[in-house]
Structure formats: C-alpha cells, structure tokens
Design a protein around this motif. Structure first.
Motif, PDB file in Angstrom:
ATOM      1  N   TRP A  58      30.704  40.256  -0.707  1.00  0.00           N
ATOM      2  CA  TRP A  58      30.816  39.550  -1.983  1.00  0.00           C
ATOM      3  C   TRP A  58      32.159  39.839  -2.652  1.00  0.00           C
ATOM      4  O   TRP A  58      32.799  38.945  -3.200  1.00  0.00           O
ATOM      5  N   SER A  64      35.054  38.068  -0.740  1.00  0.00           N
ATOM      6  CA  SER A  64      35.091  36.623  -0.929  1.00  0.00           C
ATOM      7  C   SER A  64      35.568  36.312  -2.339  1.00  0.00           C
ATOM      8  O   SER A  64      35.089  36.886  -3.315  1.00  0.00           O
ATOM      9  N   ARG A 112      31.379  32.779  -5.473  1.00  0.00           N
ATOM     10  CA  ARG A 112      30.534  33.980  -5.542  1.00  0.00           C
ATOM     11  C   ARG A 112      29.311  33.671  -6.401  1.00  0.00           C
ATOM     12  O   ARG A 112      29.439  33.311  -7.561  1.00  0.00           O
ATOM     13  N   GLN A 171      30.843  36.442 -11.013  1.00  0.00           N
ATOM     14  CA  GLN A 171      32.214  35.954 -11.048  1.00  0.00           C
ATOM     15  C   GLN A 171      32.517  35.315 -12.392  1.00  0.00           C
ATOM     16  O   GLN A 171      31.668  34.665 -12.998  1.00  0.00           O
TER      17      GLN A 171
END
Length: 734
Positions: free
Chosen positions: A292, A295, A299, A319
C-alpha cells in the motif's frame, strides 16, 4: 368651368397665381371690348367667381402654413428635449464609477462611458457606436492586456465569453495585466439589449488573498495544536512518501524516541520499525501495508492491527487528495480486552439462550398441542351439538305449521329463538377456534358477490319482514377476490347484526366503486354505537347494552368479522351516530358480473311444495327423523336412509329414481355423502343434490362447487333448506 383651367394637383400658391392671372386677363378684355356687353358681363361675372375662389384658396393656404409652423415648432421642441435627455443620459453614464456599455437588441454598441475598457489600451479606442458584440469579444480575447488562464487560448476564452452572453444575467471575474481583476456584470434589458458593467475588484481580491493566507496560517497552527492534543498518534507523508508532520502521541504509542521519526524520514522507516518492534496479528497485514505504501495511485483506505509490547494498536491509513497519505494509530488495548471478555460472556449467554430456547420450544409445543386439542374439542363438540340442534330446529319448524293457538305459537317462537341463539354461539365458537389456531387455510378466488348477497337476503328477509323493517339489498354486478366462505361469514354477521339491532326503519346493503376496489356498506337505522365503543365492539364477548337490546348475542360476531378481514386483508370501517350505523368492507374487484338472479320478494313460497321424491342420506337418527318430518310437511315424499348401500338397495327395490338427493357429508364408517351423490348420478343421471355438514372448511365448499352440489351448514335453517329445494326442483322441471 373653372376646374378645367386649374390643375388640382398644383399647390395652393400655384393655383392662386393662375386664378389671379385669369382674373386680370378677363378684366382687361372687358375694358377693351365695350361693344360686346353681354359677353363682357359674363366674363366679368366669371372673373368675380374666380376671384372669390382665389380668396378662399388663399385663406386655406394661410391656415395650412400656420399649422405647419406650429408643427415645426413642436418638432423643434421635441428634438431639443431629446437632445437634452441624451445629454443628461450621457452625463449620468459618465458619472458612473464603473465601466458602462449599452448594446441594443441587434448586439450593436449604442454608447459607453470613458471608463469602459480603459484597462485595455489596445481595445479602448475601437469602442465606437455600431461595434458588434461579437467583434468586441474578439478584440478583448486578443488584447495584450488580458491575462488568460493557463492552458486557455484566446479562441477558447472568446467561446466561453459568448456562452455567458446567452444568459439573462451573468457575473464573472477576469484577470488583466498588472495583477488586476475586473468583475463583469452582464444584464439583459426588456427590449433585448444588453447592459455591461465593469468593476475594478483588485483591492478586494488582494484583501481576500491576504485574508486567505492568514487563515491558512491560523489553520496550520490550529491543525498542529489539534494533532498534539489528539489521543491518536498521527503521521502525515507527502507525495514523495516523506514524513511531513507528526504529533507527540505517535512516539508514545509506538514507544519510539523522537529522533527515530524526524521530518523528512521515509515511510519505509516507519514500516521497518513496526515490523522490527511490533507484531501483526494478521500474518498478511505486513505485506499489505508494504504494498500500500509503495503504490502511489488508487490507494483504498486500509485498516490493520499491530501489537507493540503489551499495547494493542488499531491503525488506519488513507490517501490524501494531493497524493500523500495519513496513518493514525489508536490505543485499543482496553477495547480488545473488553471484546475478549464480551466474547466469553456471549458464549456463556449463548449457551444459556440455547438452553432457554429449548425450554421455550417445549413450552410452545405444549401450548400448540393444547390449542390444537382445544380446537379439535370445540370442533367435535360443535359437530356433536349441531346434529341434535338441527333436528330440534326442524321439529320446531314442523310444529309451527300445525299450531294455531297464539299462546303456544309465542312459546314456540321463543323456543325457536333460543335454538337460533345456541346455533349462533356454536358457529361463533367454531369460527373463533379456527381463527385462533393460526392454521386457517384461505382459498382466495374470484367470487361473484351477488350470489352471496342473494343467499343472505333469502336467509334474513323473513326476520326483517317479521320486525317490519324496510330490508333492501342492491346487488352489485362485480366479481371480487376473496375467500368465499369467510366473505359470506363476514357479510352474514354484519347484515344479521344490522337486522337484529334495528327495531324500526330500514336496513340497506349496497356497494360503491372506489377505483380498483369495491366497498360493501351495510346501513341501518338502529340506536347507533357510542364513539367510545367503536374499537371495543370488535373484542370478544363485548356487547353494547341498550334499553332496546339489553343482552342480545354473545359478543363474538364482530370479533369474527375483524379477524377474518385482517386475515384476508380487507379493510374494515365503522361509522356510527345516533340513529345511523354503517359498517363497510373494501374488496379488490376482478371484473363486472351480472347477478344470476334478483333478490326474491317472497322467501319461503307456498306452504306445500310441488310433489317430488327426495332421497335423504343421514346417519344421525334424530336428524334423519326431523328432516323427514319437515320434508313430508312440505308435501314431499321422502326416502330416508342411513347409508349409501341402504339407499341404493331401496331404490332398486322400488325401481324409482329420486327427484332430489340430500346427503350428510360425513356418514358412518368414514364414508362421504359427496361420494354417494357421485355414485347415484352414475346410475340415475344428473340428479340435483344438496350436501349438509357442520364442517366449514373451505375445501368442502370447493368440493361442492366442483361437483355442482348445493351446500347447507348445520344447524340447518328450514328457510334456507326450502329455498335450496325450490331452486333444485325448478331446475329439474325446466
């Protein structure tokens, strides 16, 4: 003559000149020709007439000139006023502090003040009357003074500006060179023109920006103070996964020194600390968190638990809109301990609930067995009581035809009424027992309403006639969706109550169409039901005691009606005032239907019926004898048998086919009267038949309808029995 010398199309001045010249010429000729006096006189007379016409024309010309001068003066005054108004308007527009411009309905510039467009030096000299609005927009879009937003071309800006022009009212801001801002307000006029105001809002925009910056600083301080006062540990990472902010609570929860998580630290350092010093209860949580963080797009919010020493932490990662993310940690040690204690308590409680449920199920089974036993007992008792009750009613009806003494007739009537009361009680108890059992099977089908009302009219008309009531049933031509048995019981209770509790006046049964439904209404002119009793009348054994009806009934009729209506989802309503009561039941309509037959005026017909042979199958000796005596009193010949075998043997012996068959539904040895009727029809053809029973199950009604057999419920009503016999015998004769 004069009209040939003068052209009417000439002006008045021209005509006057011609007339003067003609008059002068004629006078000169008169003076030069004295010898020809007659002709001279005529010429003189003509000249005089011409002179008079000249004078008249001259006067008209003077009046016309005077009117022309007046009109010219008024026009000059109007022009002067117009010029003054235009000058005043121009001065007023010039005094406006904003830039002002007026375009007409053809989108052409009419006028503008000196402030309009002054911020665009390359456009301002071209703002002349007659300039089209589209050209004006094109000039502004290409002006070097216009600060276009990033990525917006002059053509795109012009297109958006023309879209604003379509609105009746538009307000927007435009940035120009020199860090200045204009607010443009555009408003349509009543004649289709356009007024544009340009206001310099630079100071307001700068003030707003300074205020916004100040608020942002205040908000940043407030956010920092808030983070420090949160009970949660919070860390904020930017778009590059670098630590942008954190609070002190984070170090306390993670048991970390402050220098281990400084601003600018990478998110991977936090993950490594959690993995080294913590423990993830979910084995997959660590890999999920690492992926997570790595990336940077799409998210989804992430939740996970982590154990730090003896402390349980619940983490939530989400996020932010700019691509960064926030991770918060909450201490849930107490909650997790409470959850474990709650789970243990739930397990204990579930065991107790399960044990208690078993006990309740056993108790419920006992209650259901008791209720079933009660229902069976009521049904059996009712059936056993209905047999002798039917016989007693038939004997009473037979005695009524042979008694002429008023005193004995009165006693017989009272005894008959007592039997009717017992019959009502038994039927009501049986219905209540079925409805209370919760296992009532309803058979919702298409029911011809008129057929039910005709039968009820046949049953209740004699009682209404005896009381001297105006009893009327208006038959509706409609088919409704309902259970035929329960619907007949509902209407029977409502109509019989209306007849019972009405001493004088009338009882009216009718129907009203309400969209896709039909509302059956029962009106009566009885004493009425008090308002405080409207709900209680539907309770079991509740009776309204009045001077005219001190203790009639047992108070079960309306309770049955209410429960049956609830079971079938038929809305039931009551409206009552002094001297008037209306009960109504609403039913869904299927399709219109013409009633089979009108409500007869006479119910019982003649005392002696047409000769006919009736085959009677009844296993109860008392009821069989009572039915035989009643039928013979009506002039019928009866073959009374206790079983199907006895009936067939008797018919073979006498070699005569009966005109009608009356059979009890439940015979001895588990045999059914319906089967006996089918067997007799196989031997003797389509015999008219009637089935009598104390069983009110809907399946019996369906069975009778399927084999085309009439149905009478015990205790047998003599009037209803006679109606069935009359109709059946009439069908055989026709």
């Amino acid at each position: 003559m004069s009209h040939t010398l003068i052209n009417p199309a000439d002006t008045l001045e021209r005509q006057n000149q011609k007339l003067l010249k003609i008059a002068e010429t004629l006078m000169r000729r008169v003076e030069q020709s004295p010898s020809d006096s007659g002709m001279a006189y005529a010429q003189f007379e003509r000249a005089a007439l011409l002179e008079e016409e000249v004078r008249s024309r001259t006067l008209d010309l003077e009046q016309a000139l005077e009117q022309l001068n007046l009109t010219h003066n008024e026009l000059a005054s109007a022009n002067a006023a117009t010029e003054r108004a235009r000058a005043d308007l121009s001065n007023a527009i010039e005094t406006v502090r904003e830039g002002f411009a007026l375009f007409n309905a053809r989108d052409e510039l009419v006028m503008c003040n000196s402030r309009f467009g002054k911020w665009m030096r390359d456009v301002h000299p071209k703002l002349l009357p007659g300039l089209s609005f589209k050209t004006y927009v094109q000039l502004v879009s290409r002006s070097s003074s216009l600060a276009l937003p990033k990525g917006i071309s002059p053509a795109t800006w012009a297109k958006r500006r023309m879209l604003h022009h379509r609105d009746k009212h538009a307000v927007f801001n435009t940035r120009i060179a020199g860090q200045r801002w204009l607010q443009v307000s555009e408003q349509r006029t009543t004649d289709g023109g356009t007024v544009i105001l340009q206001t310099d809002v630079t100071d307001m925009m700068r003030l707003e920006r300074r205020e916004r910056d100040r608020l942002l600083d205040d908000q940043a301080q407030l956010i920092r103070a808030t983070l420090d006062h949160l009970d949660q540990g919070v860390c904020i990472f930017d778009t590059h996964n670098l630590l942008a902010g954190r609070n002190q609570r984070l170090g306390e929860l993670l048991a970390l020194p402050l220098h281990h998580l400084t601003l600018g630290s990478r998110a991977g350092a936090l993950f490594q600390l959690l993995q080294d010093q913590g423990q993830f209860p979910d084995p997959d949580a660590a890999d999920t968190l690492h992926s997570w963080i790595a990336s940077k797009e799409n998210r989804v919010p992430l939740s996970f638990d982590v154990l730090i020493g003896s402390r349980a932490l619940s983490a939530f990662a989400q996020q932010m809109p700019d691509g960064g993310f926030v991770i918060s940690f909450s201490d849930v040690t107490i909650e997790r301990a409470a959850a474990r204690a709650q789970a243990e308590a739930n397990e204990t409680l579930e065991r107790r609930v399960a044990e208690r449920t078993l006990e309740l199920e056993a108790a419920l089974a006992d209650a259901e067995r008791a209720n079933t036993s009660k229902s069976r007992f009521v049904a059996a008792a009712s059936h056993d009581l209905l047999q002798p009750l039917s016989a007693a009613k038939l004997y009473m009806a037979s005695l009524a035809e042979g008694i002429t003494t008023p005193e004995l007739q009165d006693r017989l009537d009272k005894a008959t009424n007592a039997l009717v009361g017992v019959e009502d009680i038994l039927e009501a108890l049986l219905d209540i027992s079925k409805l209370d059992s919760g296992r009532v099977a309803v058979d919702v089908t298409d029911v011809a309403l008129a057929d039910i009302l005709v039968q009820l009219g046949d049953e209740l008309a004699p009682l209404a006639m005896q009381k001297g009531l105006d009893f009327r049933i208006v038959l509706p031509r409609a088919t409704v969706r309902s259970d035929a048995t329960f619907l007949r019981r509902i209407l029977q209770n409502l109509i019989s109550n209306a007849v019972r509790y009405t001493n004088s006046g009338k009882v009216l049964v009718g129907a009203r169409r309400c969209g896709d439904n039909l509302r059956i209404e029962v009106h009566d002119t009885g004493s009425g039901i008090p308002l405080d009793q409207h709900q209680r009348v539907f309770d079991e054994f509740h009776r309204i005691v009045t001077p005219s009806h001190p203790s009639e009934g047992v108070g079960l009729g309306l309770a049955i009606v209410k429960r049956a209506c609830d079971l079938l989802d038929h809305p039931l309503q009551l409206r009552s005032t002094t001297g008037r009561t209306v009960f109504s039941v609403t039913l869904p309509i299927v399709s219109p239907q013409k009633p089979d037959s009108p409500l007869p005026d006479q119910i019982l017909g003649p005392a002696i019926m047409a000769p006919a042979i009736v085959l009677l199958l009844e296993n109860d000796t008392g009821l069989r004898k009572a039915l035989t005596a009643t039928l013979e009193d009506w002039g019928l010949e009866v073959f009374a048998c206790s079983s199907e075998a006895e009936a067939i043997a008797l018919l073979h012996e006498v070699d005569i086919a009966p005109d009608l068959v009356i059979a009890d539904y439940q015979l001895d040895d588990g045999l059914l009267g319906s089967d006996a009727i089918i067997h007799l029809r196989q031997q003797y053809g389509p015999l008219p038949a009637c089935l009598i029973t104390a069983n009110r199950d809907p399946d019996v009604t369906v069975l009778c309808s399927g084999i085309d057999v009439g149905l009478l419920h015990k205790p047998i009503n003599p009037a209803a029995l006679r109606i069935v016999l009359q109709r059946s015998l009439q069908s055989t004769q026709t």
